[in-house]
Design a protein around this motif. Sequence first.
Motif, mmCIF file in Angstrom:
data_model
loop_
_atom_site.group_PDB
_atom_site.id
_atom_site.type_symbol
_atom_site.label_atom_id
_atom_site.label_comp_id
_atom_site.label_asym_id
_atom_site.label_seq_id
_atom_site.Cartn_x
_atom_site.Cartn_y
_atom_site.Cartn_z
ATOM 1 N N HIS A 15 8.596 6.439 3.655
ATOM 2 C CA HIS A 15 7.416 7.119 4.197
ATOM 3 C C HIS A 15 6.343 7.294 3.132
ATOM 4 N N SER A 16 6.768 7.304 1.854
ATOM 5 C CA SER A 16 5.760 7.516 0.817
ATOM 6 C C SER A 16 5.318 6.212 0.160
ATOM 7 N N ILE A 17 5.749 5.076 0.734
ATOM 8 C CA ILE A 17 5.291 3.784 0.217
ATOM 9 C C ILE A 17 4.577 3.031 1.340
ATOM 10 N N GLY A 18 3.362 2.599 1.082
ATOM 11 C CA GLY A 18 2.649 1.764 2.046
ATOM 12 C C GLY A 18 2.569 0.359 1.480
ATOM 13 N N VAL A 19 2.899 -0.638 2.298
ATOM 14 C CA VAL A 19 2.913 -2.009 1.796
ATOM 15 C C VAL A 19 1.996 -2.893 2.633
ATOM 16 N N ALA A 20 1.155 -3.667 1.964
ATOM 17 C CA ALA A 20 0.373 -4.694 2.653
ATOM 18 C C ALA A 20 0.862 -6.047 2.150
ATOM 19 N N PHE A 21 1.437 -6.826 3.055
ATOM 20 C CA PHE A 21 2.037 -8.097 2.643
ATOM 21 C C PHE A 21 0.987 -9.181 2.466
ATOM 22 N N GLN A 22 1.451 -10.234 1.794
ATOM 23 C CA GLN A 22 0.568 -11.362 1.497
ATOM 24 C C GLN A 22 -0.026 -11.970 2.768
ATOM 25 N N LEU A 80 -8.438 -16.049 -0.040
ATOM 26 C CA LEU A 80 -9.736 -15.511 0.371
ATOM 27 C C LEU A 80 -10.826 -16.078 -0.531
ATOM 28 N N ASP A 81 -12.035 -16.151 0.003
ATOM 29 C CA ASP A 81 -13.117 -16.650 -0.852
ATOM 30 C C ASP A 81 -13.497 -15.562 -1.853
ATOM 31 N N PRO A 82 -14.165 -15.923 -2.958
ATOM 32 C CA PRO A 82 -14.399 -14.972 -4.043
ATOM 33 C C PRO A 82 -15.121 -13.700 -3.609
ATOM 34 N N ILE A 83 -16.027 -13.833 -2.642
ATOM 35 C CA ILE A 83 -16.798 -12.661 -2.232
ATOM 36 C C ILE A 83 -15.887 -11.664 -1.515
ATOM 37 N N VAL A 84 -15.089 -12.184 -0.573
ATOM 38 C CA VAL A 84 -14.181 -11.307 0.168
ATOM 39 C C VAL A 84 -13.135 -10.721 -0.773
ATOM 40 N N ALA A 85 -12.652 -11.558 -1.716
ATOM 41 C CA ALA A 85 -11.662 -11.079 -2.677
ATOM 42 C C ALA A 85 -12.246 -9.944 -3.504
ATOM 43 N N ALA A 86 -13.526 -10.078 -3.905
ATOM 44 C CA ALA A 86 -14.186 -9.029 -4.691
ATOM 45 C C ALA A 86 -14.320 -7.747 -3.861
ATOM 46 N N GLU A 87 -14.631 -7.921 -2.552
ATOM 47 C CA GLU A 87 -14.717 -6.757 -1.670
ATOM 48 C C GLU A 87 -13.393 -6.005 -1.633
ATOM 49 N N LEU A 88 -12.307 -6.784 -1.594
ATOM 50 C CA LEU A 88 -10.985 -6.154 -1.551
ATOM 51 C C LEU A 88 -10.709 -5.388 -2.830
ATOM 52 N N ASP A 89 -11.131 -5.963 -3.970
ATOM 53 C CA ASP A 89 -10.963 -5.258 -5.256
ATOM 54 C C ASP A 89 -11.686 -3.917 -5.218
ATOM 55 N N GLU A 90 -12.932 -3.936 -4.698
ATOM 56 C CA GLU A 90 -13.710 -2.692 -4.625
ATOM 57 C C GLU A 90 -13.011 -1.687 -3.714
ATOM 58 N N LEU A 91 -12.452 -2.212 -2.621
ATOM 59 C CA LEU A 91 -11.726 -1.338 -1.690
ATOM 60 C C LEU A 91 -10.561 -0.654 -2.398
ATOM 61 N N ILE A 92 -9.831 -1.438 -3.208
ATOM 62 C CA ILE A 92 -8.674 -0.868 -3.920
ATOM 63 C C ILE A 92 -9.136 0.226 -4.872
ATOM 64 N N LEU A 93 -10.238 -0.028 -5.589
ATOM 65 C CA LEU A 93 -10.766 0.978 -6.514
ATOM 66 C C LEU A 93 -11.187 2.241 -5.767
ATOM 67 N N LEU A 94 -11.831 2.014 -4.612
ATOM 68 C CA LEU A 94 -12.282 3.145 -3.800
ATOM 69 C C LEU A 94 -11.108 3.992 -3.331
ATOM 70 N N LEU A 95 -10.073 3.316 -2.851
ATOM 71 C CA LEU A 95 -8.891 4.029 -2.344
ATOM 72 C C LEU A 95 -8.254 4.875 -3.434
ATOM 73 N N LYS A 96 -8.174 4.266 -4.616
ATOM 74 C CA LYS A 96 -7.552 4.947 -5.727
ATOM 75 C C LYS A 96 -8.333 6.209 -6.082
ATOM 76 N N ASP A 136 0.594 -7.079 -1.931
ATOM 77 C CA ASP A 136 1.135 -8.361 -2.359
ATOM 78 C C ASP A 136 0.032 -9.408 -2.245
ATOM 79 N N GLU A 137 -0.399 -9.947 -3.359
ATOM 80 C CA GLU A 137 -1.423 -10.999 -3.392
ATOM 81 C C GLU A 137 -2.605 -10.687 -2.475
ATOM 82 N N PRO A 138 -3.323 -9.583 -2.719
ATOM 83 C CA PRO A 138 -4.388 -9.231 -1.778
ATOM 84 C C PRO A 138 -5.494 -10.285 -1.696
ATOM 85 N N SER A 139 -5.717 -11.015 -2.780
ATOM 86 C CA SER A 139 -6.850 -11.939 -2.735
ATOM 87 C C SER A 139 -6.446 -13.390 -2.507
ATOM 88 N N ALA A 140 -5.167 -13.636 -2.274
ATOM 89 C CA ALA A 140 -4.733 -15.018 -2.060
ATOM 90 C C ALA A 140 -5.343 -15.571 -0.781
#
Lengths: 267, 267
Positions: free
Chosen positions: A80-87, A170-186, A164-168
């Motif tokens: 319950h305390s682990i959230g996983v997003a698979f590749q 994906l094109d660079p722009i979308v991958a960068a968006e995901l990075d920003e999302l991760i930073l935001l969440l944190k 798991d491999e969030p940016s695999a």
Amino acid sequence: MPIISIRDLVVEYDERRVLDGLNLDIEPGETMVLLGGSGSGKSTLLRQMIGLERPTSGSVIVKGVDISRCSSAELKKIRHSIGVAFQSAALFNSLSVENNVALPLREHTKLAPSIIDLMVWMKLAVVGLADFGKLLPQELSGGMKKRGAVARALALDPEILVLDEPSAGLDPIVAAELDELILLLKEAFQMTVIVVTHEMPSAFRIADRIAMLYKGKFISVGTKDEIKASQNPRVRQFLDRIPDDMAKATAIADHFEKYLQTQETHQ
Amino acid sequence: MANILENVGRRTLNDLDYVGSLNIQLWATLRAMKTALPIVGNRYRWQATLRQMLEIGYDALPMVSLMAICTGFILALQGASELRRFGALHYVIDLVAVGFTRELGPLLTAIAVSGRSGSAFAAEIGTMKVTEELDSLRVMALEPIEFVLAPKFLAALISIPCLTIMSNFFGIVAGGLFMFFSTRLAPLLYFRYVLESIALRDVITGLIKSVAFATIIAHVGCLEGFRVHGGPDSVGRSTTGAVVKSTFLVIVADAVFTAIFYFTVRP
């Protein structure tokens, strides 16, 4: 106290050693990036950390519970305390995005449907999918699916988020968006984030610390700057994108020699 | 020589392993079944069960009834061509009625359903495995056995006997049509003869068989799905395996049950 600690972790498949005596501590609130090439064992390590597989020896301790030895009831509680997003995002194809996110809430909480709807909307809004809740996963683009998977991983407000491999794929722009999302969440939720990836730019953007895996062993664990300054040849090879010498001229010559010899013996 | 022995040994071990896995899965599912029941169980499991019942039972009804009508007709024709020589044409009624309730109804239904739904189970679960959906269920602390298998098993246990009853009915109707066109036997009179020739015992033994067949179809289909590993080609193979193995096991079980009923239940 570390939120996850890995002690002498060994995993063998058919006597092939995939993980070889790993030790790692992950502190609460940090973003740890597990970096490594294909076949380095990073996916295996991830599966160990979320309790999908049990190790050959050693232990994985999450929030003080050894998930490699605990009962299935304890494991369920830890999950319950682990959230996983698979590749592959792994959203349930028969359910709409909304229902995918609502699933863990419906199954594990006794919240009223209206509250669940509100929470689902909030999670989807965080990942920027608020207007797409009614769609089915196959109607989404690759990046949207990944964000949907993150929203689902966030559903139960986990302390640990594993990607798991969030940016695999994906094109660079979308991958960068995901990075920003991760930073935001944190920043927003103070979560411990564990990201498995082989993308260097993404790793250096999001990581507090990086653990580099090569052939089932950590060759380097440290902050971004420490990794960048590392003199380990394997780390340098990874950073500087130097290929392995797969086709050594001598190896080919040897092989050819052997082939000719076998031909002669046949005659 | 040693090679042959080795092969035989390995095959035997594999088959034993398969039967063992089936039994373990059956036991685990029985323990998880409570959640799929209405009222006492989990609401979402029961909804899934209802959906499965529509898919296994209702959607198969046209096909199963048409098969039953054709087979009833064939049985009557083949029986009549022999029985006519002895002037015992009215025994066609017994042949069709007893043959369908005891044997053909359950068997035909099971074969039709294993082709339709057994393969669908294997394909669905196999795809979920390949796309990591099963893993993501597990990390959400939802057991695939409970979440995926239990509703399918319960649905099969309910809808296959129901289909069998329909199949019995349509097979007997087809016999009635034959009798009407060949000897102008009034339909009402035909049904009275039918009711005289079959005992409740015949219907019940048929239904016991169909419950066993339902268990085989649901579990072989799902086990084949869970055993998928690797890529999409493996899903195709498991789908074929599900149909072949469940049809085979259904016929073996039929032989065993028929023998048991023959030696134990005396009129």
